[in-house]
Every structure is written in C-alpha cells, then in structure tokens.
Scaffold this motif. Structure first.
Motif, mmCIF file in Angstrom:
data_model
loop_
_atom_site.group_PDB
_atom_site.id
_atom_site.type_symbol
_atom_site.label_atom_id
_atom_site.label_comp_id
_atom_site.label_asym_id
_atom_site.label_seq_id
_atom_site.Cartn_x
_atom_site.Cartn_y
_atom_site.Cartn_z
ATOM 1 N N LYS A 61 37.237 36.757 35.426
ATOM 2 C CA LYS A 61 37.367 37.539 36.691
ATOM 3 C C LYS A 61 36.743 36.919 37.733
ATOM 4 O O LYS A 61 35.529 36.312 37.809
ATOM 5 C CB LYS A 61 37.033 39.097 36.395
ATOM 6 C CG LYS A 61 35.543 39.079 36.001
ATOM 7 C CD LYS A 61 35.247 40.659 35.573
ATOM 8 C CE LYS A 61 33.910 40.681 34.938
ATOM 9 N NZ LYS A 61 33.741 40.038 33.558
ATOM 10 N N ASP A 69 35.198 45.212 40.203
ATOM 11 C CA ASP A 69 35.822 46.207 40.613
ATOM 12 C C ASP A 69 37.348 45.956 40.697
ATOM 13 O O ASP A 69 37.967 47.056 40.339
ATOM 14 C CB ASP A 69 35.126 46.634 42.034
ATOM 15 C CG ASP A 69 33.952 47.108 41.612
ATOM 16 O OD1 ASP A 69 33.656 47.981 41.041
ATOM 17 O OD2 ASP A 69 32.983 46.282 42.404
ATOM 18 N N GLU A 70 37.916 44.989 41.127
ATOM 19 C CA GLU A 70 39.440 44.903 40.968
ATOM 20 C C GLU A 70 39.946 44.506 39.782
ATOM 21 O O GLU A 70 41.064 45.072 39.363
ATOM 22 C CB GLU A 70 39.841 43.665 42.037
ATOM 23 C CG GLU A 70 39.565 42.218 41.569
ATOM 24 C CD GLU A 70 40.028 41.169 42.303
ATOM 25 O OE1 GLU A 70 40.795 41.657 43.410
ATOM 26 O OE2 GLU A 70 39.774 40.078 42.191
ATOM 27 N N ASN A 73 47.861 36.766 39.662
ATOM 28 C CA ASN A 73 46.490 37.078 39.772
ATOM 29 C C ASN A 73 45.822 36.582 38.504
ATOM 30 O O ASN A 73 46.205 35.451 37.864
ATOM 31 C CB ASN A 73 46.096 38.354 40.059
ATOM 32 C CG ASN A 73 44.734 38.287 40.662
ATOM 33 O OD1 ASN A 73 43.853 38.757 39.948
ATOM 34 N ND2 ASN A 73 44.658 38.149 41.859
ATOM 35 N N VAL A 86 33.649 49.505 45.751
ATOM 36 C CA VAL A 86 34.732 49.173 46.600
ATOM 37 C C VAL A 86 34.663 49.428 48.028
ATOM 38 O O VAL A 86 35.008 48.857 48.974
ATOM 39 C CB VAL A 86 36.132 49.885 45.950
ATOM 40 C CG1 VAL A 86 37.188 49.499 46.762
ATOM 41 C CG2 VAL A 86 36.326 49.400 44.268
ATOM 42 N N LEU A 125 37.995 40.001 46.713
ATOM 43 C CA LEU A 125 39.255 40.933 46.760
ATOM 44 C C LEU A 125 40.318 40.168 46.163
ATOM 45 O O LEU A 125 41.234 39.950 47.446
ATOM 46 C CB LEU A 125 39.230 42.051 47.623
ATOM 47 C CG LEU A 125 39.875 43.288 47.487
ATOM 48 C CD1 LEU A 125 39.248 44.263 46.299
ATOM 49 C CD2 LEU A 125 40.001 44.103 48.847
ATOM 50 N N VAL A 173 41.618 49.116 51.827
ATOM 51 C CA VAL A 173 40.608 49.463 50.710
ATOM 52 C C VAL A 173 40.179 51.068 51.201
ATOM 53 O O VAL A 173 39.556 51.761 50.498
ATOM 54 C CB VAL A 173 39.490 48.302 51.105
ATOM 55 C CG1 VAL A 173 38.351 48.879 50.510
ATOM 56 C CG2 VAL A 173 39.841 47.189 50.647
ATOM 57 N N ASN A 206 36.053 39.496 40.549
ATOM 58 C CA ASN A 206 35.372 40.593 40.957
ATOM 59 C C ASN A 206 35.556 41.875 40.031
ATOM 60 O O ASN A 206 36.709 42.171 39.780
ATOM 61 C CB ASN A 206 35.855 40.859 42.458
ATOM 62 C CG ASN A 206 35.111 42.460 42.882
ATOM 63 O OD1 ASN A 206 35.704 43.461 42.447
ATOM 64 N ND2 ASN A 206 34.529 42.319 43.809
ATOM 65 N N TYR A 257 42.309 53.391 49.719
ATOM 66 C CA TYR A 257 42.023 53.330 48.451
ATOM 67 C C TYR A 257 40.999 54.440 47.971
ATOM 68 O O TYR A 257 40.990 55.151 47.056
ATOM 69 C CB TYR A 257 41.961 51.986 47.670
ATOM 70 C CG TYR A 257 41.451 52.007 46.219
ATOM 71 C CD1 TYR A 257 42.278 52.217 45.172
ATOM 72 C CD2 TYR A 257 40.234 51.667 45.920
ATOM 73 C CE1 TYR A 257 42.190 52.428 43.882
ATOM 74 C CE2 TYR A 257 39.782 51.808 44.541
ATOM 75 C CZ TYR A 257 40.639 52.221 43.576
ATOM 76 O OH TYR A 257 40.098 52.177 42.363
ATOM 77 N N ILE A 297 43.043 40.199 44.782
ATOM 78 C CA ILE A 297 44.214 40.665 44.854
ATOM 79 C C ILE A 297 44.979 40.672 46.365
ATOM 80 O O ILE A 297 45.968 40.788 46.335
ATOM 81 C CB ILE A 297 44.492 41.949 44.200
ATOM 82 C CG1 ILE A 297 43.312 42.953 44.840
ATOM 83 C CG2 ILE A 297 44.088 41.772 42.583
ATOM 84 C CD1 ILE A 297 43.679 44.314 44.092
ATOM 85 N N PHE A 302 40.501 48.122 38.671
ATOM 86 C CA PHE A 302 41.575 48.733 39.074
ATOM 87 C C PHE A 302 42.680 48.259 38.663
ATOM 88 O O PHE A 302 43.651 49.044 38.304
ATOM 89 C CB PHE A 302 41.378 48.344 40.620
ATOM 90 C CG PHE A 302 42.630 48.630 41.414
ATOM 91 C CD1 PHE A 302 43.149 49.829 41.924
ATOM 92 C CD2 PHE A 302 43.484 47.680 41.768
ATOM 93 C CE1 PHE A 302 44.216 50.204 42.569
ATOM 94 C CE2 PHE A 302 44.697 47.700 42.455
ATOM 95 C CZ PHE A 302 45.149 48.991 42.668
ATOM 96 N N LEU A 303 42.832 47.076 38.283
ATOM 97 C CA LEU A 303 44.156 46.565 37.807
ATOM 98 C C LEU A 303 44.655 46.834 36.572
ATOM 99 O O LEU A 303 45.521 47.361 36.146
ATOM 100 C CB LEU A 303 43.761 44.757 37.781
ATOM 101 C CG LEU A 303 44.177 44.134 39.065
ATOM 102 C CD1 LEU A 303 43.717 42.559 38.990
ATOM 103 C CD2 LEU A 303 45.511 44.084 39.712
#
Length: 371
Positions: free
Chosen positions: A67, A71-72, A105, A209, A168, A187, A69, A190, A170, A75-76
C-alpha cells in the motif's frame, strides 16, 4: 475431518507450510492465514476473513497488503468488501465471470472478486507504475486469476501525464483533468460525512484523513499509456465482459467512448463512479452517461456516493436485460459474503494435498498479529 494422526511424526518442511498457507489464501473469503506445526500439536492453521470492517490498516486483513497510504487502504477495504459498493443496483457475478477492473489502484476490487468468485478472471488496468507495482504484489500474493495491465483506458490510444499523489493515491489522475481544490473539498466532505455516520472505532482514522487537508498534497508526475477498450478487447480476445468496473477520476466518459459498436454486445454489466461536479467541466456528466447507456439498451440505477455526499460523486450501475438469460449460476450478489468455514477449508485442502499435510484443525480468528 481427515485423520491426520501421522502429522506430528512426519517431517514437515518450511516449503510444506508455505504451500498450505498459499492454498488457504486462494480459498473463498480468506484474507490472511498462519500455519504452524509442532511435535505435540501437529499441523494447525488460523485464518482471518475479508468481510468485517478493518479495525486498523496495520492489522486484521489489511496488515500484509502492499500500500501507499494506510488510511486510504482502510477506506477502500470498507467500501468494497464491507459496503459491497460494486454489487449495488442488482450487479452480480456468475461462475467463470470475466471482470475488467478499470482504475484498479492497488487491487482491492480485484482481490474482492478473487475472494468472492475464485472462478472469475480479472483484467486489471492501472497506468501509474508506482501503484501498478503494488497491484501486482497483492494479486500475486493471493494467487487470484488476474491479468494486470500497466495502462489506463481512454477514447483513443495515447500517452499522457498523470498526477501521482502518494498520500492519497486514489485521487491520482490525468494532469489535464486534475482539480486540487476539488480533491481537498472531497477529503473534507468525506471527513464530515464519516463523522456524521457515527461509526465506532473510526476517530483515529478520520483524524488522519482530516490532516491531509492541512498541508499540500505531495505531487509528482508520471507519463502513462492509455488505450481504447476496444483495442484491448481485440488483443485479449475475451468472450464477454460480465462486469466492467470503472473508477478513473473524471475519465469515465472517455472509457465508454473507447468502446466500438461491435464490442458493446460483449459488455453485460457496468459499475462505475461518475463525476458530476458543479461549476467544473464534469457538470452534467451523469445525464450524459445515462443517455449513452440507455441508448445501448442498459437498465440503469444511480445514487450519490454516501460518504462523499455533496462532492459530486455518483455511483452508477448498468445491467443489460439479456444478462438475466445467461445460464451460468450466480456466484456473487450483494449480501452473499460469508466468513470462511473451517470445515470447508479442510475439505478443500484434503482435495489438493496428501493427508499428512492437511491440518488437524483450522480456526477462524478475529485478529492475526504480524509475525
């Protein structure tokens, strides 16, 4: 359960343990596994499923994924595995489905397809090399039937510059389609909507985030190849596309325009994100996409993306009515996910391994620490 009384007395190599581990990762619903062997206990295994909310991007099902990040990634996972975002509006996957993952991604949707429908074949498109490398690592580790392609899709074959945002990824997109003010607003929306949802255990994630908006996005540029979807269909010679998933940061209409008339009958279902952002070149795009798909005979549903309300992001599902006549059984639909069943896992291993390599027991756990 197989009688593995010989296990403790039989020599078990590291290669054997790795073989069992890799086979478990290829079983439906298994995100992570640990296989152990001792003289007193014999072979045993612990497995962790995909489909519960990730408590952290550094533990649970996500801990070993490549990965950019954390945090993304969280989220994903929660959007795709828990929220089943690409199975809304009646989208299903049939046995031996062919799925085109456009805007793959790091491969979370490809992993979702592999976990829910192991017979499916995925063609995964990711143009940015940094992200593509993570996609390949994640697909290889889980042994899913994926054909990664380092390219994006557009209305014509070309090479263009992309903005790559490591913090980020994505949001990475074609430089000529980038809108940093809009990404910052996204952001913020979100964070605002995530706080309002009141999901427990997300405060730390939301705070991390939110911190992205307090500094400039780290940005670097990459030259990337774009192809027309029809060119790729000709080269891959796929018999059909059961599901065309599109999430490409304002390029979604270009992807659809890259499909020749002769190839539209191959496309059975589409699940896509559509940008329709007030005061930008994308304003009115939802109506345009709907008109194009209706003209091709699809039945369409759409809705605003829940956690991005107010940001001009819409989820669109399009299903061709003829898909209902496909004789293959439906393997996956919304709500069909389930935790791995230890006995089913043991039965699967017993069909693929000699008796002495089948664990005495498999335990489903809610947490699995990194080694």
């Amino acid at each position: 359960m197989p009688d593995n009384g010989r296990t403790a007395a039989t020599e078990i190599s590291t290669a054997d343990l790795n073989r069992i581990h890799d086979l478990l990762l290829r079983c439906p619903g298994v995100a992570r596994a640990r296989v152990t062997h001792s003289a007193s206990e014999g072979l045993s295994a612990q497995v962790l499923g995909w489909d519960k909310p990730a408590p952290s991007p550094d533990s649970g099902p996500l801990a070993e994924l490549a990965k950019h990040n954390p945090d993304e990634l969280q989220f994903l996972h929660d959007e795709i595995f828990v929220g089943e975002s690409y199975l809304q509006g009646g989208i299903t996957l049939r046995e031996n489905a062919v799925v085109f993952d456009v805007g793959a991604n790091i491969g979370i949707f490809s992993l979702f397809v592999g976990a829910r429908c192991p017979s499916a074949e995925v063609v995964a498109f990711e143009p940015i090399p940094d992200i593509y490398d993570h996609l390949c690592r994640n697909a290889e580790r889980h042994g899913i039937r994926v054909r990664p392609l380092r390219m994006g899709l557009s209305d014509r074959d070309q090479e263009v510059t992309f903005n790559f945002y490591p913090d980020l990824s994505i949001m990475s997109c074609r430089s000529d389609y980038a809108d940093l003010d809009n990404e910052t607003m996204l952001v913020e929306k979100y964070v605002e909507n995530a706080k309002a949802s009141g999901d427990p255990g997300r405060d730390e994630h939301i705070a991390r985030v939110a911190s992205l908006t307090s500094r400039d996005f780290d940005l670097s540029e990459r030259r990337c190849e774009l192809r027309r979807l029809s060119s790729v269909i000709d080269e891959t010679d796929v018999p059909r596309i059961d599901l065309l998933k599109i999430d490409v940061q304002r390029s979604e209409l270009d992807v659809l325009k890259g499909i020749d008339d002769r190839h539209w009958p191959l496309v059975r279902q589409i699940a896509m994100e559509v940008h329709d952002e007030t005061g930008t070149p994308t304003e009115g795009r939802l109506k345009e996409v709907r008109a194009l798909l209706l003209d091709r005979g699809f039945e369409i549903t759409d809705s605003e993306v829940d956690l991005l309300r107010g940001a001009g992001r819409f989820s669109v599902q399009a299903i061709h009515p003829a898909y209902a006549d496909d004789p293959r059984p439906v393997a996956v639909s919304a709500g069909s996910g389930a935790e791995p069943e230890p006995q089913a896992l043991l039965d699967s291993l017993a069909r693929q391994l000699p008796a002495h390599l089948v664990p005495r027991q498999i335990t489903l756990v809610s947490e699995l620490a990194l080694d």
